[in-house]
Structure formats: C-alpha cells, structure tokens
Design a protein around this motif. Structure first.
Motif, PDB file in Angstrom:
ATOM      1  N   GLU A 107       5.148  13.706   0.779  1.00 15.67           N
ATOM      2  CA  GLU A 107       4.219  14.841   0.825  1.00 15.67           C
ATOM      3  C   GLU A 107       3.161  14.645  -0.259  1.00 15.67           C
ATOM      4  OE1 GLU A 107       6.522  18.366   0.357  1.00 15.67           O
ATOM      5  OE2 GLU A 107       7.380  18.257   2.378  1.00 15.67           O
ATOM      6  N   PRO A 108       1.897  14.907   0.002  1.00 12.82           N
ATOM      7  CA  PRO A 108       1.383  15.684   1.136  1.00 12.82           C
ATOM      8  C   PRO A 108       1.042  14.866   2.376  1.00 12.82           C
ATOM      9  CG  PRO A 108      -0.374  15.282  -0.424  1.00 12.82           C
ATOM     10  CD  PRO A 108       0.861  14.678  -1.017  1.00 12.82           C
ATOM     11  N   PHE A 109       1.140  13.513   2.319  1.00 13.55           N
ATOM     12  CA  PHE A 109       0.754  12.758   3.519  1.00 13.55           C
ATOM     13  C   PHE A 109       1.347  11.355   3.463  1.00 13.55           C
ATOM     14  CE2 PHE A 109      -2.362  11.543   0.373  1.00 13.55           C
ATOM     15  CZ  PHE A 109      -2.632  10.206   0.631  1.00 13.55           C
ATOM     16  N   VAL A 110       1.410  10.757   4.650  1.00 11.22           N
ATOM     17  CA  VAL A 110       1.718   9.336   4.806  1.00 11.22           C
ATOM     18  C   VAL A 110       0.592   8.723   5.613  1.00 11.22           C
ATOM     19  CG1 VAL A 110       3.281   7.626   5.809  1.00 11.22           C
ATOM     20  CG2 VAL A 110       4.217   9.658   4.682  1.00 11.22           C
ATOM     21  N   GLY A 111       0.057   7.594   5.147  1.00 16.73           N
ATOM     22  CA  GLY A 111      -1.054   6.953   5.830  1.00 16.73           C
ATOM     23  C   GLY A 111      -2.255   6.846   4.921  1.00 16.73           C
ATOM     24  N   PRO A 112      -3.436   6.554   5.476  1.00 12.89           N
ATOM     25  CA  PRO A 112      -4.644   6.416   4.651  1.00 12.89           C
ATOM     26  C   PRO A 112      -5.331   7.763   4.428  1.00 12.89           C
ATOM     27  CG  PRO A 112      -5.111   5.761   6.905  1.00 12.89           C
ATOM     28  CD  PRO A 112      -3.652   6.111   6.872  1.00 12.89           C
ATOM     29  N   ARG A 113      -5.990   7.871   3.288  1.00 12.51           N
ATOM     30  CA  ARG A 113      -6.815   9.051   3.010  1.00 12.51           C
ATOM     31  C   ARG A 113      -7.927   8.621   2.065  1.00 12.51           C
ATOM     32  NH1 ARG A 113      -4.261  14.889   1.846  1.00 12.51           N
ATOM     33  NH2 ARG A 113      -3.676  14.479   4.022  1.00 12.51           N
ATOM     34  N   GLU A 114      -9.131   9.144   2.328  1.00  9.82           N
ATOM     35  CA  GLU A 114     -10.297   8.761   1.529  1.00  9.82           C
ATOM     36  C   GLU A 114     -10.631   9.855   0.520  1.00  9.82           C
ATOM     37  OE1 GLU A 114     -13.605   7.726   3.920  1.00  9.82           O
ATOM     38  OE2 GLU A 114     -12.618   5.986   4.857  1.00  9.82           O
ATOM     39  N   TYR A 115     -11.097   9.411  -0.656  1.00 12.61           N
ATOM     40  CA  TYR A 115     -11.544  10.324  -1.708  1.00 12.61           C
ATOM     41  C   TYR A 115     -12.932   9.885  -2.144  1.00 12.61           C
ATOM     42  CZ  TYR A 115      -6.649  11.740  -1.849  1.00 12.61           C
ATOM     43  OH  TYR A 115      -5.406  12.197  -1.504  1.00 12.61           O
ATOM     44  N   SER A 116     -13.836  10.875  -2.304  1.00  9.53           N
ATOM     45  CA  SER A 116     -15.231  10.551  -2.612  1.00  9.53           C
ATOM     46  C   SER A 116     -15.472  10.314  -4.089  1.00  9.53           C
ATOM     47  CB  SER A 116     -16.150  11.686  -2.123  1.00  9.53           C
ATOM     48  OG  SER A 116     -15.777  12.915  -2.740  1.00  9.53           O
ATOM     49  N   SER A 117     -14.548  10.754  -4.940  1.00 10.87           N
ATOM     50  CA  SER A 117     -14.695  10.562  -6.382  1.00 10.87           C
ATOM     51  C   SER A 117     -13.313  10.378  -6.985  1.00 10.87           C
ATOM     52  CB  SER A 117     -15.400  11.771  -7.015  1.00 10.87           C
ATOM     53  OG  SER A 117     -14.638  12.950  -6.791  1.00 10.87           O
ATOM     54  N   PRO A 118     -13.224   9.843  -8.212  1.00  8.71           N
ATOM     55  CA  PRO A 118     -11.910   9.666  -8.839  1.00  8.71           C
ATOM     56  C   PRO A 118     -11.109  10.963  -8.831  1.00  8.71           C
ATOM     57  CG  PRO A 118     -13.587   8.562 -10.122  1.00  8.71           C
ATOM     58  CD  PRO A 118     -14.314   9.342  -9.069  1.00  8.71           C
ATOM     59  N   THR A 119      -9.852  10.844  -8.378  1.00  9.27           N
ATOM     60  CA  THR A 119      -9.012  12.026  -8.187  1.00  9.27           C
ATOM     61  C   THR A 119      -7.585  11.708  -8.605  1.00  9.27           C
ATOM     62  OG1 THR A 119     -10.366  12.655  -6.279  1.00  9.27           O
ATOM     63  CG2 THR A 119      -8.218  13.733  -6.497  1.00  9.27           C
ATOM     64  N   ILE A 120      -6.882  12.689  -9.168  1.00  9.36           N
ATOM     65  CA  ILE A 120      -5.453  12.555  -9.454  1.00  9.36           C
ATOM     66  C   ILE A 120      -4.693  13.221  -8.316  1.00  9.36           C
ATOM     67  CG2 ILE A 120      -3.580  13.150 -11.015  1.00  9.36           C
ATOM     68  CD1 ILE A 120      -5.573  13.118 -13.301  1.00  9.36           C
ATOM     69  N   VAL A 121      -3.850  12.430  -7.633  1.00  8.92           N
ATOM     70  CA  VAL A 121      -3.102  12.926  -6.477  1.00  8.92           C
ATOM     71  C   VAL A 121      -1.618  12.947  -6.829  1.00  8.92           C
ATOM     72  CG1 VAL A 121      -2.511  12.533  -4.056  1.00  8.92           C
ATOM     73  CG2 VAL A 121      -4.816  12.002  -4.894  1.00  8.92           C
ATOM     74  N   THR A 122      -0.963  14.071  -6.543  1.00 12.86           N
ATOM     75  CA  THR A 122       0.481  14.197  -6.761  1.00 12.86           C
ATOM     76  C   THR A 122       1.208  13.887  -5.458  1.00 12.86           C
ATOM     77  OG1 THR A 122       0.170  15.872  -8.472  1.00 12.86           O
ATOM     78  CG2 THR A 122       2.350  15.730  -7.447  1.00 12.86           C
ATOM     79  N   LEU A 123       2.187  12.965  -5.531  1.00 13.14           N
ATOM     80  CA  LEU A 123       2.988  12.578  -4.371  1.00 13.14           C
ATOM     81  C   LEU A 123       4.447  12.933  -4.620  1.00 13.14           C
ATOM     82  CD1 LEU A 123       1.547   8.988  -3.698  1.00 13.14           C
ATOM     83  CD2 LEU A 123       0.875  11.139  -2.587  1.00 13.14           C
ATOM     84  N   THR A 124       5.126  13.382  -3.551  1.00 16.96           N
ATOM     85  CA  THR A 124       6.544  13.727  -3.650  1.00 16.96           C
ATOM     86  C   THR A 124       7.306  13.021  -2.537  1.00 16.96           C
ATOM     87  OG1 THR A 124       5.989  15.906  -4.537  1.00 16.96           O
ATOM     88  CG2 THR A 124       8.236  15.583  -3.710  1.00 16.96           C
TER      89      THR A 124
END
Length: 475
Positions: free
Chosen positions: A12-29
């Motif tokens: 979570e929150p996703f499996v697969g590709p995802r694009e970000y337009s600017s540097p981002t901190i993503v939390t994965l569980t």
C-alpha cells in the motif's frame, strides 16, 4: 517509481509504476497474504527490514517488497513462482505449468528424520507436498534450493529424497550457500553428507577389443550402473546398463557411473576401446604424465586429431601404414615422427623447447698449404674425425643450461627427419663419444704419418668443474 512484489503479499498505497512531477517522499507499507510474512525491502528505501518504509523519489527508482511463506502452511502458487520460505528453502516453479488453485506445503522435518549411520544432515530437511484441483505435471522438474550448513564440504554433500527407507541422491550443485537440485516427484528432501559409490570397473584390460566382444561392467552389489555415449555429465542421457554390452567395432567411447541408495554417485569413469583397424597414439611428458591437447597428424589425412586428458588419440588409417607426427607449440617430441601401421600403438614423449633453435658448429678447413714448409693437420680425415672425440658435448650442454642438448649431425631433436634416423644417430653418438685418450692417440699417429716428429698438446679446463672444454677465443 515502480513498486513490485516477490512472494505472496501486496504493498500500500500501490503496486506498479507511478509518476511524480517533483521530488517526493512516499511511504510504503508491505502487507503479507495469509500464511506469508514480510521479509525485507529491496531497493533504495529508508528502512529495509520493517514493513513500513519511506522512499525519496528524486529520480527513477524500483522497489521490491519480498515475502516468504510460512512453514507448514498452504501457500498458493502459480506458473513461474519461486516461493521462498522462512527457513531459506526455495521452491521454483519456472518450468512447471501450474493449474489454478494449486498450493504447496513445506514442512521443516530436520528434527524428525532418522538417518542411517552412513549419512549426516548437512543442511535443511523438508517435506514438500502439492495440492491442486487440476492435474500436476512435474516432468520438466521443480528446482529446489535448500540451505547448506556453514562449514559443510560442497564436494561431500548432495540433495537426497526419501523413497521408502532409502535416501536417493539428486544431481546437485552448490550455489551461494544453497544446494540446488531438480525434483520430479515429492516426498522428504534433505541436504546430506554421504560417501561416494565405488567407481565402475570393466572386464576388459587395455583398449583393444574385437567387434562383438562382450564388455562386462561391475560395481558394488547394491549399485546400479548407468552409462552414456555422449558425455560424462550425469544424469544427462545416461541409460541403465544391462549386460552384456557388445563392442560395436571401430572406436567405442562411453562413460559409466555407479548409483546406489544412501550414497553419492561415483565419478563418471571413461572407457574407450578400439578394434584392430585403429592406430593408437599415447603422448606423455618426461615425468610419465599424460599430455592433453597434443595435435596428432596422420599425414594421409588433412586434419589433426588431439589427445585427451589421458594423452590418448586413435585414428583408423587408410592404407597399411602412414607417417604420424605429434605437435604442440613450444614442445619437441621423442620421436618427432614415426611410421605407424594399422592396429599399432605408438608412444611419444614431449618436453618444452626453446622458441628458436640455435646450433653451434665447429668447422675445420681441410685445404693443404701450397708452401711445403707449412702443415695444416686438418688435411687428415682421421684428425678431423678425432676432433669429434675431443669435445665433450654432454658436459657443454650441462653448462649451457636447460633446453640445450648435444647433437652429432645437423639434425636437431625437433626436426622432421630426426625420428627416422634414431638408429643411425645412436651409432654416431657411440662412435664419437667423448674419448680424450683415444683422440690424442689418433692425432699423434696421423701427425707422424704427415712427417711431424713430435706432437705437443694442451688441455683447456673449465673454471666450473675442471672437465675438458673448448677454449675461448682469447686463450
């Protein structure tokens, strides 16, 4: 960023590709499925060993959540899965077409199995069981990876499977701390240290066998014998040996292994036999060890054959006899060439040679002086001949060092014709062996015949040992 999963679970929150337009901190569980547990994150994450982690997405990144199956639990599987379990065992289904609703149960039985005294546990021991609503076909094999105990000798272990009360070896390789084998049926599997079966033996002594003659193979009483005519790798295309094995004629080469319960198979033994039409060449070095990869040219043919690891090569010649020449770069052979007949056996001895042959000669001018007051002693053929006996060729060669040898003619040991002149050269060596007293007597006798009343002689000595040798130019 791309998030993927290895094993049974999700993220979570996703499996697969995802694009970000600017540097981002993503939390994965990481969320394991039932009967699985989270193992680790693979990739650039903040906390690789906890289910929840963060990823700084400042460029393209790939992150994998790895899950392992619980021992003793039903784990859903599908085609291509490679399921890891909590004890490090891997069940790889890449070669199997797995029907829907198939599960596998792997149970650790290391504390439960009873082993005969000749076997010792050297790693994991598991029971593997598949359940499926459809038909399972394991003919292509399931790859098993079983962890090996630290310190276990890779040359003494293997993966064995239990059949009744006997343990049977599966061809095994050891990679990255695991014993790897392929199974086509399932029961209990274990990494075991075991003795090796005694090698297969043949009733035939030597390598000459007539067409139709029986070749009887033997091993220990409990062993089966398997053989292959294409290569040593067992099991490959090995077939069960059923006596008698008849010599088909010509050249017959095969490998045989002994296989018995509770032991590792024997090393593949190579057997080769030829009939009376084949000429055999054996090549050894000066220590008597076989020379592998020596080219052997039967001059009636355009291509060379090469000796094997036992220094053996064989060829059926077209005529009754032919010239046979061994060749290996930077080596000379004794003999350098031979006339071989059909059905003969020839032995050559090879040794290293210098890249360039340098021959040192002494030449004597036999011309008679026109001035009768001057005498050239070398007008006498016997004096010129006596000079051969004045020179200790063997001693000079020993002083000069390795790869230097005496010669009595222009033929060197690596020349083509040397092998055909061995008997003549041997007589020359005996006739002109070093003989100081004999040479002096010949010279004195011949000088008297030439009218010289007395002969004054001088002996030069080598500083290294005192044996006679050729003087230097300034002596």
């Amino acid at each position: 960023m791309t998030v993927s999963v290895d094993g049974n679970g999700t993220v979570e929150p996703f499996v697969g590709p995802r694009e970000y337009s600017s540097p981002t901190i993503v939390t994965l569980t990481a969320k394991p499925d039932e009967n699985s547990e989270f193992e680790r994150w693979i990739g650039d994450v903040s906390s690789p060993d906890t289910p929840e982690t963060e990823v700084v997405v400042d460029r393209d990144k790939a992150v994998v959540a790895a899950f392992v199956g619980l021992l003793g639990a039903e784990i859903p599987v599908k085609t291509g899965d490679a399921i890891r379990f909590t004890n490090g065992v891997v069940v790889d289904l890449q070669n199997v077409d797995v029907p829907a609703e198939t599960t596998v149960i792997v149970t650790d039985v290391a504390e439960e199995i009873g082993l005969p005294e000749e076997l010792q546990l050297a790693g994991s021991a598991v029971e593997i069981d598949f359940e499926s609503a459809g038909e399972l076909d394991f003919s292509e094999g399931v790859v098993l990876r079983l962890p090996v105990d630290p310190g276990a000798d890779p040359d003494q272990i293997g993966v064995f499977h239990l059949n009744g009360t006997e343990w049977h070896y599966l061809p095994t390789t050891v990679e990255d701390g695991s014993a790897v084998a392929t199974a086509t049926s399932f029961s209990t599997f274990a990494v075991l240290a075991a003795e090796t079966s005694a090698p297969v033996e043949s009733s035939v002594v030597g390598f000459r066998v007539e067409q139709g003659e029986e070749i009887v193979l033997s091993a220990s009483p409990a062993a089966q014998i398997w053989y292959s005519t294409t290569g040593p790798d067992y099991p490959g295309d090995y077939q069960l040996y059923e006596p008698p094995l008849a010599m088909p004629g010509g050249y017959f080469e095969f490998y045989a292994v002994a296989v018995e319960p509770n032991k590792r198979p024997s090393e593949a033994t190579k057997f080769r036999y030829v009939d009376a039409d084949y000429t055999v060449v054996i090549v050894k070095d000066e220590a008597g060890e076989p020379m592998n990869g020596v080219g052997v040219w039967f001059i009636e043919r355009s291509e060379r054959i090469y000796t094997d690891e036992e220094g053996f090569a064989a060829q059926r010649i077209i005529g009754e006899e032919t010239i046979i020449i061994p060749f290996l770069e930077n080596h000379v052979f004794e003999p350098s060439a031979t006339i071989g007949g059909r059905g003969g056996t020839l032995t050559y001895v090879g040794k290293p040679s210098v890249e360039q042959v340098i021959r040192t000669d002494l030449a004597f001018n036999p011309v008679e002086f026109q001035d009768p007051g001057k005498l050239n002693p070398f007008v006498s053929p016997r004096i010129r001949e006596a000079m051969n006996r004045l020179i200790d060729r063997h001693h000079l060669a020993s002083i000069a060092g390795e790869f230097v040898y005496p010669i009595w003619t222009f033929l060197t040991q690596d020349s083509f014709d040397y092998g055909f002149m061995e008997d003549v050269l041997a007589r020359l060596e005996t006739s002109y062996a070093y003989d100081l007293d004999g040479a002096r007597q010949i010279i004195e006798d011949e000088m008297k015949k030439l009218g010289v009343l007395g002969v004054r002689t001088k002996t030069w000595t080598c500083k290294s040992g005192g044996s006679p040798c050729i003087p230097t130019r300034n002596e």
